[in-house]
Write a protein that holds these residues in place. Structure first.
Motif, PDB file in Angstrom:
ATOM      1  N   VAL A 177       4.506  10.411   6.517  1.00 53.00           N
ATOM      2  CA  VAL A 177       4.145   9.470   5.910  1.00 53.00           C
ATOM      3  C   VAL A 177       2.752   8.280   4.773  1.00 53.00           C
ATOM      4  O   VAL A 177       2.116   8.166   6.161  1.00 53.00           O
ATOM      5  CB  VAL A 177       4.993   7.862   6.745  1.00 53.00           C
ATOM      6  N   ILE A 178       2.640   8.428   4.117  1.00 58.92           N
ATOM      7  CA  ILE A 178       1.179   8.342   3.101  1.00 58.92           C
ATOM      8  C   ILE A 178       2.023   6.523   3.026  1.00 58.92           C
ATOM      9  O   ILE A 178       2.376   6.135   1.574  1.00 58.92           O
ATOM     10  CB  ILE A 178       0.937   8.919   2.548  1.00 58.92           C
ATOM     11  N   GLY A 179       0.850   5.966   3.049  1.00 59.12           N
ATOM     12  CA  GLY A 179       0.950   4.495   2.333  1.00 59.12           C
ATOM     13  C   GLY A 179      -0.323   4.205   1.270  1.00 59.12           C
ATOM     14  O   GLY A 179      -1.008   4.994   1.462  1.00 59.12           O
ATOM     15  N   GLU A 180      -0.253   2.917   0.511  1.00 62.92           N
ATOM     16  CA  GLU A 180      -0.804   3.190  -0.233  1.00 62.92           C
ATOM     17  C   GLU A 180      -1.063   1.644  -0.742  1.00 62.92           C
ATOM     18  O   GLU A 180      -0.372   1.260  -0.959  1.00 62.92           O
ATOM     19  CB  GLU A 180      -0.883   3.860  -1.777  1.00 62.92           C
ATOM     20  N   PHE A 206       3.107  16.176  -0.500  1.00 63.37           N
ATOM     21  CA  PHE A 206       3.204  15.041  -0.324  1.00 63.37           C
ATOM     22  C   PHE A 206       3.239  14.307  -0.615  1.00 63.37           C
ATOM     23  O   PHE A 206       3.288  14.575  -2.439  1.00 63.37           O
ATOM     24  CB  PHE A 206       1.549  14.655   0.572  1.00 63.37           C
ATOM     25  N   LYS A 207       3.535  12.972  -1.431  1.00 59.26           N
ATOM     26  CA  LYS A 207       3.652  11.789  -1.438  1.00 59.26           C
ATOM     27  C   LYS A 207       3.858  10.385  -0.708  1.00 59.26           C
ATOM     28  O   LYS A 207       4.349  10.470   0.473  1.00 59.26           O
ATOM     29  CB  LYS A 207       4.755  11.561  -2.326  1.00 59.26           C
ATOM     30  N   VAL A 208       3.815   9.574  -2.129  1.00 57.97           N
ATOM     31  CA  VAL A 208       3.410   7.835  -0.972  1.00 57.97           C
ATOM     32  C   VAL A 208       4.619   7.465  -0.591  1.00 57.97           C
ATOM     33  O   VAL A 208       5.832   7.192  -1.405  1.00 57.97           O
ATOM     34  CB  VAL A 208       2.734   7.315  -2.242  1.00 57.97           C
ATOM     35  N   ALA A 209       4.778   6.818   0.262  1.00 57.86           N
ATOM     36  CA  ALA A 209       5.917   6.635   1.338  1.00 57.86           C
ATOM     37  C   ALA A 209       6.297   5.075   0.655  1.00 57.86           C
ATOM     38  O   ALA A 209       7.310   4.618   0.518  1.00 57.86           O
ATOM     39  CB  ALA A 209       6.359   6.591   2.224  1.00 57.86           C
ATOM     40  N   ASN A 210       5.496   4.158   0.469  1.00 56.35           N
ATOM     41  CA  ASN A 210       5.146   2.666   0.476  1.00 56.35           C
ATOM     42  C   ASN A 210       3.931   2.806  -0.333  1.00 56.35           C
ATOM     43  O   ASN A 210       2.705   2.881  -0.373  1.00 56.35           O
ATOM     44  CB  ASN A 210       5.894   1.921   1.950  1.00 56.35           C
ATOM     45  N   ARG A 211       4.264   1.513  -1.174  1.00 56.16           N
ATOM     46  CA  ARG A 211       3.069   0.966  -2.100  1.00 56.16           C
ATOM     47  C   ARG A 211       3.179  -0.637  -2.553  1.00 56.16           C
ATOM     48  O   ARG A 211       4.598  -1.460  -2.145  1.00 56.16           O
ATOM     49  CB  ARG A 211       2.717   2.129  -3.501  1.00 56.16           C
ATOM     50  N   ARG A 212       1.758  -1.510  -1.536  1.00 55.66           N
ATOM     51  CA  ARG A 212       1.790  -2.611  -2.345  1.00 55.66           C
ATOM     52  C   ARG A 212       0.541  -3.049  -2.910  1.00 55.66           C
ATOM     53  O   ARG A 212      -0.247  -2.619  -2.142  1.00 55.66           O
ATOM     54  CB  ARG A 212       2.361  -2.946  -0.346  1.00 55.66           C
ATOM     55  N   PRO A 213       0.695  -3.243  -3.600  1.00 60.36           N
ATOM     56  CA  PRO A 213      -0.749  -4.498  -4.645  1.00 60.36           C
ATOM     57  C   PRO A 213      -1.381  -5.168  -3.808  1.00 60.36           C
ATOM     58  O   PRO A 213      -0.727  -6.474  -3.377  1.00 60.36           O
ATOM     59  CB  PRO A 213       0.204  -3.859  -5.932  1.00 60.36           C
ATOM     60  N   ALA A 225      -0.854  -5.569   3.004  1.00 65.12           N
ATOM     61  CA  ALA A 225      -0.991  -4.950   3.918  1.00 65.12           C
ATOM     62  C   ALA A 225       0.065  -5.012   5.460  1.00 65.12           C
ATOM     63  O   ALA A 225       1.024  -4.080   5.855  1.00 65.12           O
ATOM     64  CB  ALA A 225      -2.966  -5.061   5.186  1.00 65.12           C
ATOM     65  N   THR A 226       0.228  -5.812   5.452  1.00 68.64           N
ATOM     66  CA  THR A 226       1.147  -6.850   6.450  1.00 68.64           C
ATOM     67  C   THR A 226       2.324  -6.550   6.441  1.00 68.64           C
ATOM     68  O   THR A 226       3.166  -5.640   7.068  1.00 68.64           O
ATOM     69  CB  THR A 226       1.163  -8.516   6.303  1.00 68.64           C
ATOM     70  N   ALA A 227       2.675  -6.445   4.488  1.00 63.20           N
ATOM     71  CA  ALA A 227       4.279  -5.844   4.236  1.00 63.20           C
ATOM     72  C   ALA A 227       4.083  -4.776   4.570  1.00 63.20           C
ATOM     73  O   ALA A 227       5.095  -4.277   4.653  1.00 63.20           O
ATOM     74  CB  ALA A 227       3.889  -6.909   2.716  1.00 63.20           C
ATOM     75  N   LEU A 228       2.746  -3.673   3.694  1.00 64.14           N
ATOM     76  CA  LEU A 228       3.115  -2.330   4.276  1.00 64.14           C
ATOM     77  C   LEU A 228       3.702  -1.858   5.898  1.00 64.14           C
ATOM     78  O   LEU A 228       4.413  -0.987   5.240  1.00 64.14           O
ATOM     79  CB  LEU A 228       2.023  -1.657   3.267  1.00 64.14           C
ATOM     80  N   PRO A 233       7.601   1.821   9.604  1.00 65.09           N
ATOM     81  CA  PRO A 233       6.895   1.135  11.222  1.00 65.09           C
ATOM     82  C   PRO A 233       5.952   1.961  11.990  1.00 65.09           C
ATOM     83  O   PRO A 233       5.902   2.139  12.994  1.00 65.09           O
ATOM     84  CB  PRO A 233       7.927   0.895  11.825  1.00 65.09           C
ATOM     85  N   LYS A 234       5.644   3.223  11.332  1.00 62.63           N
ATOM     86  CA  LYS A 234       5.463   4.414  11.738  1.00 62.63           C
ATOM     87  C   LYS A 234       4.414   5.088  10.361  1.00 62.63           C
ATOM     88  O   LYS A 234       4.977   4.968   9.023  1.00 62.63           O
ATOM     89  CB  LYS A 234       5.887   5.768  11.937  1.00 62.63           C
ATOM     90  N   MET A 235       3.246   5.209  10.584  1.00 61.15           N
ATOM     91  CA  MET A 235       2.506   6.096   9.468  1.00 61.15           C
ATOM     92  C   MET A 235       1.474   7.467   9.601  1.00 61.15           C
ATOM     93  O   MET A 235       1.036   6.970  10.568  1.00 61.15           O
ATOM     94  CB  MET A 235       1.353   4.354   8.395  1.00 61.15           C
ATOM     95  N   ASP A 236       1.154   7.925   8.784  1.00 64.33           N
ATOM     96  CA  ASP A 236       0.378   9.351   9.254  1.00 64.33           C
ATOM     97  C   ASP A 236      -0.908   8.089   8.314  1.00 64.33           C
ATOM     98  O   ASP A 236      -2.174   8.991   9.067  1.00 64.33           O
ATOM     99  CB  ASP A 236       1.140  10.159   8.821  1.00 64.33           C
ATOM    100  N   ALA A 237      -1.185   8.284   7.084  1.00 64.26           N
ATOM    101  CA  ALA A 237      -2.708   7.702   6.400  1.00 64.26           C
ATOM    102  C   ALA A 237      -1.918   6.965   5.360  1.00 64.26           C
ATOM    103  O   ALA A 237      -1.116   6.193   5.195  1.00 64.26           O
ATOM    104  CB  ALA A 237      -2.524   9.106   5.713  1.00 64.26           C
TER     105      ALA A 237
END
Length: 342
Positions: A177-180, A206-213, A225-228, A233-237
């Motif tokens: 689970v990757i965030g951006e 791999f791909k981005v699971a969620n992205r918040r500008p 970051a708070t929204a992301l 609820p779980k993230m790897d990177a």
């Protein structure tokens, strides 16, 4: 043609190494190197008046750009720097450039508020016979600049994605689970960074699971970051594009008491390099986008104004385009980059 040759340099500068402000607080410190013993181009020559315009220094990286430009100009006895207030938007910067063109400097160094919106200002200066050094945010028209020097935004994304991909593969995580958290989404540079990141992750499956500008500020970074974190609820990177907004990102992570993932930053701020060295947070790496490009822009503008080329190149003119490579800073090499932090 020699003038169109594209050169790629390491992020720690084509001609000089400078460091300026930390976080979002502008400071007036910088390191300048102009050694005439092995660089004949550094010897005093014909006087060059360099007009300089950049967006308002409301962000640590932009403040570092302006400080580095001023410090580099001051290192030369044959350079007079004429900075103009760019204002807070593209319209204000266009007006400032028009005023600058009327003053007829030898060369203009311009970091545009937005390359597309300031393209006409670059064309105006060039048509008036004033060479333009387009710094960082690119003009779409090649006729709008004599030299374009910028960081590698796509390369930042590639570097961040490669580091994250390698780390996840080494941990044996096959479906991460990757965030951006990018910066201002409407800017081309942000889009290029995200595309590079996406392309790098694709190579690992791999791909981005969620992205918040965010907006390149600590406050916007904390909100994004708070929204992301709530969405994942779980993230790897996590890749955060900008170390200034990363201050807020790290604050949100600490407030949420999350530590199950690792994070990569962007740009190479002093605060980020110090945090990576301390190794006491989720931040484990950052990919460079050094404001030392401003010092290089001033040095190369001087050479253009004096009709000189770069001493290490055979060509008689400064190249048309220079792109600085994005490098990855980790705990293993952080000491080497400590002086480059802004």
């Amino acid at each position: 043609m020699p003038s169109r040759r594209k050169i790629v340099f390491g992020a720690v500068g084509a001609t000089a190494l400078l460091a300026a402000c930390t976080s979002n607080e502008p400071q007036n410190t910088a390191q300048v190197k102009t050694d005439t013993s092995d660089n004949p181009n550094a010897a005093t020559g014909t006087k060059v008046v360099i007009g300089f315009s950049a967006p308002a220094a409301d962000h640590g990286w932009i403040a570092a750009i302006t400080n580095n430009a001023k410090a580099q100009a001051a290192a030369y006895g044959d350079v007079e720097l004429k900075p103009v207030e760019a204002g807070a938007d593209a319209a204000a910067q266009r007006a400032a450039i028009s005023t600058l063109v009327a003053q007829k400097p030898t060369v203009i160094v311009m970091l545009p508020y937005d390359g597309k919106e300031l393209d006409a200002a670059g064309l105006q200066a060039m048509r008036a016979g004033i060479p333009v050094v387009n710094l960082d945010r690119a003009f779409p028209s090649q006729g709008a600049y004599r030299l374009q020097i910028k960081g590698d935004n796509y390369g930042m994304g590639l570097a961040a994605g490669a580091y994250i991909g390698d780390q996840l593969k080494a941990k044996g995580i096959s479906n991460p689970v990757i965030g951006e958290i990018p910066g201002i989404d409407s800017l081309e540079l942000t889009q290029e960074r995200s595309q590079g990141f996406k392309d790098a992750l694709t190579r690992y499956g791999f791909k981005v699971a969620n992205r918040r500008p965010a907006e390149f500020t600590a406050d916007s970074g904390q909100a994004a970051a708070t929204a992301l974190l709530q969405a994942l609820p779980k993230m790897d990177a996590l890749w955060n594009h900008d170390d200034d907004q990363g201050i807020g990102v790290l604050a949100a992570i600490k407030q949420a008491n999350r530590s199950e993932f690792f994070m990569v930053g962007g740009a190479g701020s002093k605060a980020a390099i110090d945090a990576i060295t301390a190794d006491n947070s989720v931040l484990k790496a950052t990919v460079t986008y050094s404001p030392s490009m401003a010092s290089s822009a001033i040095s190369l503008a001087r050479l253009i104004g004096q009709g000189k080329g770069m001493s290490d190149l055979v060509e008689l003119q400064v190249p048309k385009e220079i792109t600085l490579a994005s490098e990855t800073i980790t705990k293993d090499n952080a000491a080497k980059y400590a002086k480059t932090g802004f």
